[in-house]
Design an enzyme around this catalytic site. Structure first.
Site, PDB file in Angstrom:
ATOM      1  N   SER B 132       0.809  -1.214   0.000  1.00 34.99           N
ATOM      2  CA  SER B 132       0.000   0.000   0.000  1.00 34.99           C
ATOM      3  C   SER B 132       0.845   1.268   0.000  1.00 34.99           C
ATOM      4  O   SER B 132       1.921   1.321   0.589  1.00 34.99           O
ATOM      5  CB  SER B 132      -0.902   0.018   1.240  1.00 34.99           C
ATOM      6  OG  SER B 132      -1.650  -1.159   1.309  1.00 34.99           O
ATOM      7  N   GLU B 247      -1.948 -15.920   1.579  1.00 34.40           N
ATOM      8  CA  GLU B 247      -2.232 -15.346   2.885  1.00 34.40           C
ATOM      9  C   GLU B 247      -3.720 -15.236   3.187  1.00 34.40           C
ATOM     10  O   GLU B 247      -4.107 -14.766   4.234  1.00 34.40           O
ATOM     11  CB  GLU B 247      -1.574 -13.966   3.005  1.00 34.40           C
ATOM     12  CG  GLU B 247      -2.171 -12.926   2.069  1.00 34.40           C
ATOM     13  CD  GLU B 247      -1.809 -11.492   2.479  1.00 34.40           C
ATOM     14  OE1 GLU B 247      -0.779 -11.025   2.006  1.00 34.40           O
ATOM     15  OE2 GLU B 247      -2.558 -10.889   3.268  1.00 34.40           O
ATOM     16  N   GLU B 365     -14.941  -5.619   0.051  1.00 38.74           N
ATOM     17  CA  GLU B 365     -15.479  -5.371  -1.290  1.00 38.74           C
ATOM     18  C   GLU B 365     -14.558  -5.955  -2.360  1.00 38.74           C
ATOM     19  O   GLU B 365     -15.022  -6.542  -3.338  1.00 38.74           O
ATOM     20  CB  GLU B 365     -15.660  -3.860  -1.509  1.00 38.74           C
ATOM     21  CG  GLU B 365     -16.794  -3.243  -0.694  1.00 38.74           C
ATOM     22  CD  GLU B 365     -16.504  -3.159   0.813  1.00 38.74           C
ATOM     23  OE1 GLU B 365     -15.316  -3.107   1.201  1.00 38.74           O
ATOM     24  OE2 GLU B 365     -17.463  -3.165   1.607  1.00 38.74           O
TER      25      GLU B 365
HETATM   26  C1  FAD Z   1      -4.436  -3.064  10.357  1.00 34.99           C
HETATM   27  C2  FAD Z   1      -3.971  -2.934   8.950  1.00 34.99           C
HETATM   28  C3  FAD Z   1      -2.757  -3.448   8.590  1.00 34.99           C
HETATM   29  C4  FAD Z   1      -2.285  -3.301   7.279  1.00 34.99           C
HETATM   30  N1  FAD Z   1      -1.042  -3.791   6.974  1.00 34.99           N
HETATM   31  C5  FAD Z   1      -0.555  -3.599   5.731  1.00 34.99           C
HETATM   32  C6  FAD Z   1       0.770  -4.009   5.407  1.00 34.99           C
HETATM   33  O1  FAD Z   1       1.472  -4.566   6.244  1.00 34.99           O
HETATM   34  N2  FAD Z   1       1.246  -3.745   4.167  1.00 34.99           N
HETATM   35  C7  FAD Z   1       0.477  -3.137   3.217  1.00 34.99           C
HETATM   36  O2  FAD Z   1       0.958  -2.964   2.116  1.00 34.99           O
HETATM   37  N3  FAD Z   1      -0.776  -2.718   3.488  1.00 34.99           N
HETATM   38  C8  FAD Z   1      -1.304  -2.932   4.733  1.00 34.99           C
HETATM   39  N4  FAD Z   1      -2.577  -2.501   5.020  1.00 34.99           N
HETATM   40  C9  FAD Z   1      -3.316  -1.746   4.032  1.00 34.99           C
HETATM   41  C10 FAD Z   1      -4.482  -2.486   3.404  1.00 34.99           C
HETATM   42  O3  FAD Z   1      -4.025  -3.419   2.488  1.00 34.99           O
HETATM   43  C11 FAD Z   1      -5.382  -1.422   2.796  1.00 34.99           C
HETATM   44  O4  FAD Z   1      -5.993  -0.732   3.857  1.00 34.99           O
HETATM   45  C12 FAD Z   1      -6.437  -1.974   1.872  1.00 34.99           C
HETATM   46  O5  FAD Z   1      -5.857  -2.530   0.727  1.00 34.99           O
HETATM   47  C13 FAD Z   1      -7.445  -0.894   1.464  1.00 34.99           C
HETATM   48  O6  FAD Z   1      -6.838   0.251   0.986  1.00 34.99           O
HETATM   49  P1  FAD Z   1      -7.231   1.705   1.580  1.00 34.99           P
HETATM   50  O7  FAD Z   1      -7.119   1.626   3.048  1.00 34.99           O
HETATM   51  O8  FAD Z   1      -6.437   2.699   0.855  1.00 34.99           O
HETATM   52  O9  FAD Z   1      -8.767   1.865   1.253  1.00 34.99           O
HETATM   53  P2  FAD Z   1      -9.434   2.303  -0.147  1.00 34.99           P
HETATM   54  O10 FAD Z   1      -8.878   1.486  -1.238  1.00 34.99           O
HETATM   55  O11 FAD Z   1      -9.366   3.765  -0.270  1.00 34.99           O
HETATM   56  O12 FAD Z   1     -10.919   1.834   0.102  1.00 34.99           O
HETATM   57  C14 FAD Z   1     -11.826   2.471   1.009  1.00 34.99           C
HETATM   58  C15 FAD Z   1     -13.166   1.758   0.897  1.00 34.99           C
HETATM   59  O13 FAD Z   1     -13.637   1.798  -0.449  1.00 34.99           O
HETATM   60  C16 FAD Z   1     -13.860   0.515  -0.952  1.00 34.99           C
HETATM   61  N5  FAD Z   1     -13.475   0.398  -2.348  1.00 34.99           N
HETATM   62  C17 FAD Z   1     -12.305   0.725  -2.939  1.00 34.99           C
HETATM   63  N6  FAD Z   1     -12.313   0.440  -4.245  1.00 34.99           N
HETATM   64  C18 FAD Z   1     -13.513  -0.124  -4.494  1.00 34.99           C
HETATM   65  C19 FAD Z   1     -14.124  -0.649  -5.659  1.00 34.99           C
HETATM   66  N7  FAD Z   1     -13.492  -0.710  -6.837  1.00 34.99           N
HETATM   67  N8  FAD Z   1     -15.376  -1.140  -5.547  1.00 34.99           N
HETATM   68  C20 FAD Z   1     -16.022  -1.108  -4.353  1.00 34.99           C
HETATM   69  N9  FAD Z   1     -15.507  -0.634  -3.238  1.00 34.99           N
HETATM   70  C21 FAD Z   1     -14.256  -0.144  -3.302  1.00 34.99           C
HETATM   71  C22 FAD Z   1     -12.969  -0.383  -0.115  1.00 34.99           C
HETATM   72  O14 FAD Z   1     -13.436  -1.723  -0.116  1.00 34.99           O
HETATM   73  C23 FAD Z   1     -13.074   0.269   1.229  1.00 34.99           C
HETATM   74  O15 FAD Z   1     -14.250  -0.159   1.861  1.00 34.99           O
HETATM   75  C24 FAD Z   1      -3.069  -2.643   6.319  1.00 34.99           C
HETATM   76  C25 FAD Z   1      -4.314  -2.155   6.682  1.00 34.99           C
HETATM   77  C26 FAD Z   1      -4.770  -2.282   7.979  1.00 34.99           C
HETATM   78  C27 FAD Z   1      -6.106  -1.720   8.342  1.00 34.99           C
END
Ligand code: FAD
Lengths: 243, 378
Positions: B132, B247, B365
Site C-alpha cells: 500500500s 495469505e 469489497e
Molecule cells: C491493520 C492494517 C494493517 C495493514 N497492513 C498492511 C501491510 O502490512 N502492508 C500493506 O501494504 N498494506 C497494509 N494494510 C493496508 C491495506 O491493504 C489497505 O488498507 C487496503 O488494501 C485498502 O486500501 P485503503 O485503506 O487505501 O482503502 P481504499 O482502497 O481507499 O478503500 C476504502 C473503501 O472503499 C472501498 N473500495 C475501494 N475500491 C472499491 C471498488 N473498486 N469497488 C467497491 N468498493 C471499493 C474499499 O473496499 C473500502 O471499503 C493494512 C491495513 C490495515 C487496516
C-alpha cells in the site's frame, strides 16, 4: 472422490434431474428403487449397497440439488435407524443439511446463470457490482453449508457425530436465509412465478431449515454442550475430533 | 455448481504430539493478558519468536539447507492454528514465516536466500509487506514508488504506508515500479529492501486503540545491489498477487476473536441465560465450519493445487465471523453484572480493532469482487 462414489453420483444425478421436484408418483419411486438407492446404507451382507456416510452425503446433496420430489433421504435413513428414535432425528438432520447444501448450490447456479443472461441498462445484470457482491456473499454461504455437510459425514464415518451434526445443521440453516434472499432478489419478478424453477428450491430450503431442528434448537443443543465442557476444553475438544 | 469441494483432510499422524508441544510452549512463554491475546498475530514479541525458532517451529516446511525442517504443510497448519487459538504473540515473525520466506525460496536468488531464510527460521529476521501507498490502496496496480537502474545498483524512491511491523522488521518485500512510464500492472517488480539500508526511514502510525503496529516507510535515494530484485523484473504484479492467495485462507482469518469467544463460554457457565447458551452454540458452529474450510484449503495447497476461490471465500467468511463476535457479545452480555471485567475489556478492545479485519489483506469489497470473478460474473 472414490471411484464407487463417483459412479454413484453419475447414476443418481441424471435420474434425479429427470425426475425433479414434481416426481411423486409410484412409477417415479420405482425408478429410484430399481437403482437400489433406498438400500444405500444397508450392509452388503444384508443385500444392501454397503455405502458409507460420504456416499449418503453424495446422494442427499444431489436430491437437494434437483429438489427431488420423493423424500429419498428419509427412506435411506429409515433403513438404518428406527423411526422416531433420537438417532433417526439426528441422521435426518444430517440429511437435511446435505439437501440444503445441494439446493443452495443449485439456486446459486441458477442465479449466476440468470444474471449473466438478463440485460438491463444495456448490460448483463452480472456486470453490476451490487449484484456481484450479493452473489459473492451467497457463494460463501453455500460453500459453508457444503463444508459443514462434508464435515458431518466424515464425523459419522468416524464416530459419534452429535457435535458435528448439531454444528452442521445449524450452519446450513443459517445459510438458507442469505441464500434464498439473494436468489430471489437477483431474479426479480420472474423468480416469483410458479413457472420458473427457483421456488422448488427455495420453498424446500425454507422447509428444511425448520425440519429436524431449527436454529434455536441446534444452537441450544450445541451451546449447552460447549458451555458444559467449559472454555478450557473448547479448542482441545474441537481439534481432537479431527486430528 | 459446487463452489467449495471439500475433501477429507489427512491430518498428520503426529498432530496430537505437535499440539501438545505448542500448548506447553505457549503455557510457559505465551501472553497472559487476555486483551493482548486477542488479534494476537499483530502482537510482536521477538523473544517468543526466537523460542519458536529454537523449537523448530519456524520455516517448518522449508529445505534443511536453508535452516528449514522439511515438515509437511499440514504439520505447519497444526502449529499455527494452535498458536493462534491460544492467542500467542506471533506478530514479529508472522509475515516472514507465512509469506516472505516461501516467496524468497521460490523466487529469490542464492544471495537473498542465504541472507534471509536461515535467519527467519531462527526467529531472528522479521519481514514486512510493502504494497500500500498513500494513493494506492485497493487499487494496488497504481503504485508509484519507483526503482531505477544505476549501473549495478537499484535506486529506490517513494513511500509505503500502513506497513505492519516495519519498525520491528529487518527487511521489506516491496512492490515498486521498475520501468519508468509504465502503467498499471506492467513494469512492476518486487525488491527486497533491508530496513537498515541508508535512506529508509520508518515513521510510526498510531492506531485508534493507541497502539503502534503499522507505519509509514519512506525511501529516499535508497541504493540496493542488483540482486535485491526478487524473481523476474516486470513480473512483480503476478508475483505479488500470487502471494496474496497464500495469505488469505489461513486460520488467522477467523481466529482473531477466539479469545473473546472463550471468555463468553466462561461467562455463560456462570450465568443461567439461555440467550448466552444459544449464542455460544451459534458461534461454535461457525468456528467448527470455518476450521474445516480453512484446513481444507491448506490440504489443497499442500497437494500443490491453487484453490484461489476457496481461499478467498474463507477470508470473507472468516473476517465477517471474527468481526461479528464482539458485536454479538456486546449485544448479549450485561457488562454491569459481576465478574464481567475481563469479558468486557476483551470485547471493547476487539470492537475497536475489528474494523481492520475486513480491510487488511484486501477489503471485503475487493475480496467479494474476486469471488464474483471466480463465479464467472466479471
Ligand atoms: C491493520 C492494517 C494493517 C495493514 N497492513 C498492511 C501491510 O502490512 N502492508 C500493506 O501494504 N498494506 C497494509 N494494510 C493496508 C491495506 O491493504 C489497505 O488498507 C487496503 O488494501 C485498502 O486500501 P485503503 O485503506 O487505501 O482503502 P481504499 O482502497 O481507499 O478503500 C476504502 C473503501 O472503499 C472501498 N473500495 C475501494 N475500491 C472499491 C471498488 N473498486 N469497488 C467497491 N468498493 C471499493 C474499499 O473496499 C473500502 O471499503 C493494512 C491495513 C490495515 C487496516
Amino acid at each position: 472422490m472414490s471411484e464407487s462414489r463417483r459412479m454413484l453420483a453419475e447414476m443418481a444425478d441424471p435420474l434425479f434431474a429427470e425426475l425433479g421436484p414434481d416426481a411423486t408418483g409410484e412409477s417415479d419411486g420405482a425408478r429410484i428403487d430399481e437403482l437400489g438407492l433406498p438400500l444405500l446404507l444397508v450392509p452388503e451382507s444384508e443385500g444392501g449397497f454397503g455405502g458409507d456416510w460420504l456416499d449418503a452425503l453424495t446422494v442427499f446433496r444431489l436430491a437437494g440439488y434437483h429438489a427431488l420430489g420423493p423424500d429419498l433421504p428419509a427412506q435411506i435413513v429409515g433403513r438404518v435407524a428406527e423411526a422416531g428414535s433420537p438417532r433417526q432425528f439426528a441422521l435426518m438432520a444430517f440429511a437435511r443439511t446435505a439437501q440444503i447444501a445441494g439446493a443452495l448450490d443449485a439456486a446459486l447456479a441458477l442465479s449466476v446463470g440468470y444474471v449473466n443472461e438478463r440485460r438491463q441498462f444495456g448490460r448483463p445484470l452480472g456486470k453490476f457490482q451490487a449484484v456481484q457482491q450479493a452473489l459473492a456473499g451467497f457463494a460463501g454461504e453455500a460453500a459453508a453449508a457444503n463444508c459443514a455437510a462434508v464435515g458431518a459425514a466424515q464425523a459419522l464415518d468416524r464416530e459419534d457425530a452429535a457435535f458435528e451434526i448439531a454444528a452442521a445443521k445449524l450452519r446450513a440453516n443459517r445459510a438458507v436465509e442469505i441464500g434464498t434472499t439473494v436468489a430471489h432478489q437477483v431474479h426479480g419478478a420472474i423468480g416469483f412465478t410458479q413457472e420458473y424453477g427457483l421456488h422448488p428450491l427455495t420453498r424446500r430450503l425454507w422447509q428444511w431449515r425448520s425440519e429436524f431442528g431449527n436454529d434455536a434448537y441446534w444452537s441450544r443443543e450445541l451451546g449447552s454442550k460447549v458451555v458444559a465442557a467449559g472454555a478450557v476444553a473448547f479448542w482441545p475438544d474441537l481439534t481432537a475430533r479431527t486430528g | 455448481m459446487q463452489t467449495f469441494v471439500t475433501e477429507a483432510v489427512d491430518w498428520p499422524d503426529n498432530a496430537a504430539a505437535l499440539r501438545e508441544q505448542v500448548r506447553a510452549l505457549v503455557a510457559e512463554h505465551g501472553e497472559r493478558d487476555p486483551v493482548r491475546r486477542a488479534n494476537s498475530w499483530t502482537k510482536a514479541d521477538p523473544e517468543f519468536s526466537r523460542r519458536l525458532g529454537d523449537a523448530g517451529l519456524l520455516g517448518m516446511t522449508w529445505p534443511k539447507e536453508y535452516g528449514g525442517h522439511e515438515r509437511s504443510q499440514l504439520e505447519r497448519y497444526v502449529v499455527i492454528e494452535e498458536l493462534l487459538a491460544a492467542g500467542a504473540p506471533v506478530g514479529a515473525h508472522w509475515i516472514a514465516d507465512r509469506q516472505s520466506g516461501p516467496l524468497l525460496l521460490r523466487l529469490g536468488n542464492e544471495e537473498l536466500k542465504r541472507r534471509w531464510v536461515p535467519a527467519i527460521t531462527r526467529g531472528e529476521a522479521f519481514a514486512c509487506i510493502g504494497l500500500s501507498e498513500p494513493n494506492s490502496g485497493s487499487d494496488l496496480a497504481s503504485v508509484r514508488t519507483a526503482a531505477r537502474r544505476d549501473g549495478d545498483e537499484w535506486v529506490l524512491d517513494g513511500q509505503k504506508v500502513w506497513t505492519t511491523g516495519a519498525h520491528v522488521s529487518h527487511f521489506m518485500i516491496a512492490l515498486v515500479r521498475t520501468e519508468a512510464g509504465s502503467e498499471r500492472q506492467q513494469g512492476l517488480s518486487q525488491l527486497v529492501v533491508p530496513m537498515d539500508a541508508p535512506g529508509v526511514s520508518v515513521k510510526p502510525i498510531i492506531d485508534l486503540t493507541g497502539a503502534h503496529e503499522f507505519n509509514e516507510v519512506f525511501f529516499d535515494n535508497v541504493r540496493l545491489p542488483a540482486n535485491a530484485l526478487l524473481g523476474v523484473e516486470g513480473e512483480g504484479w503476478r508475483q505479488a498477487t500470487a502471494e496474496l492467495s497464500l495469505e488469505r485462507s489461513g486460520p488467522e482469518r477467523y481466529l482473531s476473536s477466539m479469545v473473546l469467544f472463550l471468555e463468553l463460554v466462561r461467562h455463560a457457565r456462570t450465568e443461567n441465560d439461555p440467550a448466552l447458551v444459544a449464542l455460544v452454540g451459534r458461534l461454535a458452529a461457525e468456528a467448527w465450519t470455518l476450521r474445516l474450510m480453512s484446513a481444507s484449503v491448506a490440504a489443497k495447497l499442500a497437494r500443490g493445487e491453487d484453490p484461489a476461490l476457496e481461499a478467498t471465500i474463507v477470508k470473507d467468511l472468516g473476517n465477517s465471523y471474527e468481526q461479528a463476535i464482539p458485536q454479538l457479545v456486546q449485544a448479549a452480555v450485561d457488562f454491569g453484572a459481576a465478574d464481567t471485567e475481563v469479558l468486557r475489556s476483551v470485547c471493547f478492545y476487539l470492537l475497536q480493532v475489528s474494523p481492520s479485519f475486513s480491510l487488511r489483506g484486501g477489503t471485503r469489497e475487493i475480496v467479494k469482487g474476486i469471488i464474483a470473478r471466480g463465479l464467472g460474473l466479471r
